[in-house]
Motif scaffolding. Structure first.
Motif, short mmCIF file in Angstrom:
data_model
loop_
_atom_site.label_atom_id
_atom_site.label_comp_id
_atom_site.label_asym_id
_atom_site.label_seq_id
_atom_site.Cartn_x
_atom_site.Cartn_y
_atom_site.Cartn_z
N LYS A 3 -5.80 2.45 -1.13
CA LYS A 3 -5.75 2.38 0.34
C LYS A 3 -6.79 3.33 0.92
O LYS A 3 -6.94 4.47 0.46
CB LYS A 3 -4.36 2.75 0.86
N ILE A 4 -7.51 2.85 1.91
CA ILE A 4 -8.60 3.61 2.54
C ILE A 4 -8.38 3.63 4.04
O ILE A 4 -7.96 2.63 4.64
CB ILE A 4 -9.96 2.97 2.21
N VAL A 5 -8.65 4.76 4.64
CA VAL A 5 -8.58 4.90 6.10
C VAL A 5 -9.99 5.19 6.62
O VAL A 5 -10.67 6.09 6.13
CB VAL A 5 -7.63 6.05 6.53
N VAL A 6 -10.43 4.41 7.62
CA VAL A 6 -11.75 4.60 8.24
C VAL A 6 -11.54 4.87 9.73
O VAL A 6 -10.85 4.10 10.41
CB VAL A 6 -12.64 3.36 8.04
N ARG A 7 -12.12 5.96 10.20
CA ARG A 7 -12.05 6.30 11.62
C ARG A 7 -13.47 6.39 12.17
O ARG A 7 -14.36 6.91 11.49
CB ARG A 7 -11.31 7.62 11.84
N ALA A 8 -13.66 5.89 13.40
CA ALA A 8 -14.99 5.85 14.00
C ALA A 8 -14.96 6.44 15.40
O ALA A 8 -13.95 6.37 16.11
CB ALA A 8 -15.50 4.41 14.06
N LYS A 39 -15.70 8.57 9.57
CA LYS A 39 -14.97 9.30 8.54
C LYS A 39 -14.17 8.29 7.73
O LYS A 39 -13.29 7.61 8.25
CB LYS A 39 -14.04 10.34 9.17
N ALA A 40 -14.53 8.16 6.44
CA ALA A 40 -13.86 7.21 5.55
C ALA A 40 -13.33 7.96 4.34
O ALA A 40 -14.07 8.70 3.68
CB ALA A 40 -14.82 6.12 5.12
N GLU A 41 -12.05 7.75 4.03
CA GLU A 41 -11.45 8.50 2.92
C GLU A 41 -10.29 7.73 2.32
O GLU A 41 -9.69 6.87 2.98
CB GLU A 41 -10.97 9.87 3.41
N VAL A 42 -10.02 8.03 1.07
CA VAL A 42 -8.88 7.42 0.40
C VAL A 42 -7.61 8.00 0.99
O VAL A 42 -7.49 9.22 1.17
CB VAL A 42 -8.94 7.69 -1.11
N ALA A 43 -6.67 7.12 1.34
CA ALA A 43 -5.43 7.57 1.96
C ALA A 43 -4.57 8.31 0.95
O ALA A 43 -4.56 7.99 -0.24
CB ALA A 43 -4.66 6.38 2.53
N THR A 44 -3.86 9.32 1.44
CA THR A 44 -2.95 10.07 0.58
C THR A 44 -1.53 9.69 0.92
O THR A 44 -1.24 9.27 2.03
CB THR A 44 -3.14 11.58 0.79
#
Length: 640
Positions: A564-569, A635-640
């Motif tokens: 799962k990945i979360v991307v915020r712009a 900001k793109a990161e693997v969800a925890t």
């Protein structure tokens, strides 16, 4: 004098009115604010279109003996007791505090008082204001160009009554429609579903003359009129009305909330309508036991002087700037160009280098500047567009960054600037008086008229690019200053330095290479391991790449299926963190083109994507449609 509530029917919903909650907002911080805003905006909307004189609104908080109030309320107490036993104990109080609001120079409640249903003809002249004020809920004869237009603002009055009741007394001007000029009066009570004895009643009660009308199944509540002059004289005398035979509306609120004082009313009048008073559109009188306080353009400054010091500063500065702006003509106002397509501040047509230089020059030399901004108002149901405008007034000011203040036709839209700030040393107000733009923004206001939102029922889908225009207007002070500064910096970095904080850091303050790491040696930054190119940035296991109008994202070989990945712009900002400063008016991902291979996505917020990788080898995300003139922060990161 009988109060009558209709019986509860098995077919009727058990409705407990909550309209008053619409006026419980952060910026309507006192009982006085809700009453003052509702009363004055309705009175200013009720001014005859061809009248040149300003509207006068009078407020008073009077105290009358219980014996006088009893005549009008005796039959109401069993219903109040059934809904609120604590409020019912007020009937034993020896004194009754009442709010009285009267307007003059207005039309009164025109229209046929015997009309029980919404007029079928919207173009009816005059409109049936009596029906909309007394009988309707959530309906209004007003448009967005009026200050109040939701048809529920009248519930402000029972909201500030401890027994949730009010009386309306009106005299109507010429061309008032059927029913004559008046006077006429009617009482309204807005309680809850309740039971008295074995009988169940609906929330709405009437103090009225009940008559049989042709085609109606039962008695209809009508106002007391010319056939009840003795009763009308008694209500005018008991509540000390100043109406006489002058057209207008008088509102009486018995057992008013004890928080509502004349001091609070004065503060609220000046805070919310100081500009309208200063421009000469409005006069207000606050009646007090030791003498009336008359607030007009001539006495406004002295009235502000009498307020607590904490309430004076912002009001006085806005008033001074607004008065200055109202007197400007011709070349004294800098005019921006029209946007070529969508409303975006990056549009090159808006501000040339010459205009930017003029803005900064006037701020530097004169300490203030007025900028007029064109706005295209295009209703989706009409073929013709209208170009309206608003004015941004900027002035040098001591102190930290402040939010701009917005006024629509003299009414303070108190929350419109809550998420924006102008640079330190600058104060700004935005004035919307042009009719077409005032109507569009009025349609975007909620019942309390404190902010503009594209999601209101009156606004949504009605205007082309309406949502973007709201954001365009809200950002105007900040964007004008930012773009004037950017254009001017290219020509001369020293212009308007006091206003824009454009000093470059001294050379001595720049980072230096450590002594043991001479240029060209291993360990020197950029010598042995170059930075990645700007179009490619690694975010953990997610790789973000820049596109002309957006961004793309891929994952490296270590990512597993189901990750799962979360991307915020957000658009990048000069100071602070971009993500917390994102606003829905910048962009909303649901309005952009989002394409994904090797995964699924959900738009979890206006600027946030939640992704699930289904095939790491083919995973590819592309989001397009951002403003090409602005830098993106991703900001793109693997969800925890």
């Amino acid at each position: 004098m009988t109060w009558v509530f209709d019986m509860q029917s098995p077919m009727a919903k058990h409705r407990d009115p909550i309209q008053g909650e619409f006026f419980s907002t952060e910026s309507i911080s006192s009982v006085a604010d809700s009453v003052v805003r509702e009363s004055i905006q309705n009175s200013m909307d009720a001014k005859p279109k061809d009248a040149s004189r300003s509207v006068l609104v009078e407020f008073s908080v009077i105290t009358i003996p219980r014996s006088k109030a009893k005549v009008f309320l005796s039959d109401l107490w069993p219903h109040i007791n059934a809904c609120d036993p604590k409020a019912a104990r007020l009937r034993d109080a020896k004194k009754v505090s009442c709010l009285v609001v009267e307007d003059f120079g207005t039309t009164g409640l025109r229209g046929d008082p015997a009309e029980m249903y919404a007029p079928s003809d919207d173009s009816q002249d005059p409109p049936n204001e009596f029906y909309y004020f007394v009988r309707a809920e959530g309906q209004s004869s007003k448009s967005g160009s009026d200050r109040g237009n939701w048809g529920i603002g009248k519930y402000t009055y029972p909201m500030v009554s401890q027994i949730n009741s009010m009386f309306a007394y009106t005299v109507r001007g010429p061309r008032c429609g059927p029913g004559g000029k008046g006077p006429m009066a009617i009482g309204l009570s807005v309680l809850r579903n309740h039971q008295v004895g074995v009988k169940r009643y609906q929330p709405d009660g009437w103090w009225a003359s009940f008559e049989e009308l042709e085609g109606e199944p039962g008695p209809c509540p009508l106002p007391f009129g010319s056939e009840d002059l003795e009763r009308l004289d008694l209500i005018a005398e008991t509540f000390e009305l100043q109406r006489g035979s002058k057209p207008g509306l008088s509102i009486i609120v018995p057992y008013v909330d004890e928080e509502l004082t004349t001091d609070e009313i004065k503060i609220s009048v000046i805070k919310n309508f100081g500009l309208a008073i200063g421009w000469g559109h409005l006069n207000v009188t606050v009646r007090e036991t030791d003498g009336d306080v008359k607030i007009s353009a001539a006495s406004l400054d002295s009235t502000i002087d009498s307020l607590p010091a904490i309430d004076q500063g912002g009001i006085r500065r806005d008033l001074e700037l607004a008065r200055w702006g109202a007197g400007l003509t011709g070349s004294q106002v800098i005019r921006l160009g029209r946007v070529a397509d969508r409303p975006e501040w990056s549009d090159d047509n808006l501000m040339s280098e010459a205009v930017a230089t003029d803005i900064t020059s006037r701020l530097t030399k004169e300490g203030r500047v007025a900028v007029r901004v064109p706005v295209r108002v295009a209703k989706t149901a009409e073929s013709e567009d209208h170009w309206g405008h608003f004015d941004v007034l900027l002035a040098s000011s001591e102190g930290s960054r402040t939010a701009p203040t917005f006024y629509r036709e003299g009414l303070l839209i108190s929350e419109a600037g809550k998420n924006t700030r102008t640079p330190s040393g600058i104060r700004s107000i935005v004035v919307i008086d042009e009719a077409h733009l005032a109507e569009m923004l009025g349609d975007a206001e909620g019942p309390a008229h404190v902010d503009w939102s594209p999601s209101t029922g009156r606004f949504k889908g009605k205007y082309a690019d309406g949502k973007r225009w709201i954001g365009f207007v809200k950002k105007a002070p900040t964007e004008i200053l930012k773009r004037a500064r950017s254009a001017e910096e290219e020509e001369n970095r020293d212009v308007a330095v006091d206003f824009f904080n454009t000093d470059a850091p001294p050379l001595d303050d720049l980072p230096k290479a450590p002594p043991d790491d001479p240029p060209g040696k291993k360990g020197d930054k950029g010598d042995d391991k170059p930075d990645p190119p700007p179009e490619l940035e690694r975010r953990g296991l997610v790789i973000v790449s820049e596109l002309a109008d957006g961004f793309s994202a891929s994952v490296d070989e270590s990512v597993k299926k189901g990750t799962k990945i979360v991307v915020r712009a957000a658009y990048d900002v000069r100071r602070g963190q971009p993500l917390p400063k994102w606003e829905e008016y910048d962009f909303h991902l649901k309005d952009l083109a989002v394409a994904i291979d090797g995964g699924t996505h959900v738009i979890a917020g206006g600027n946030e994507l939640h992704l699930v990788v289904t095939d790491p080898k083919t995973f590819d995300l592309k989001v397009r449609g951002f403003d090409r003139g602005r830098d993106l922060f991703i900001k793109a990161e693997v969800a925890t």
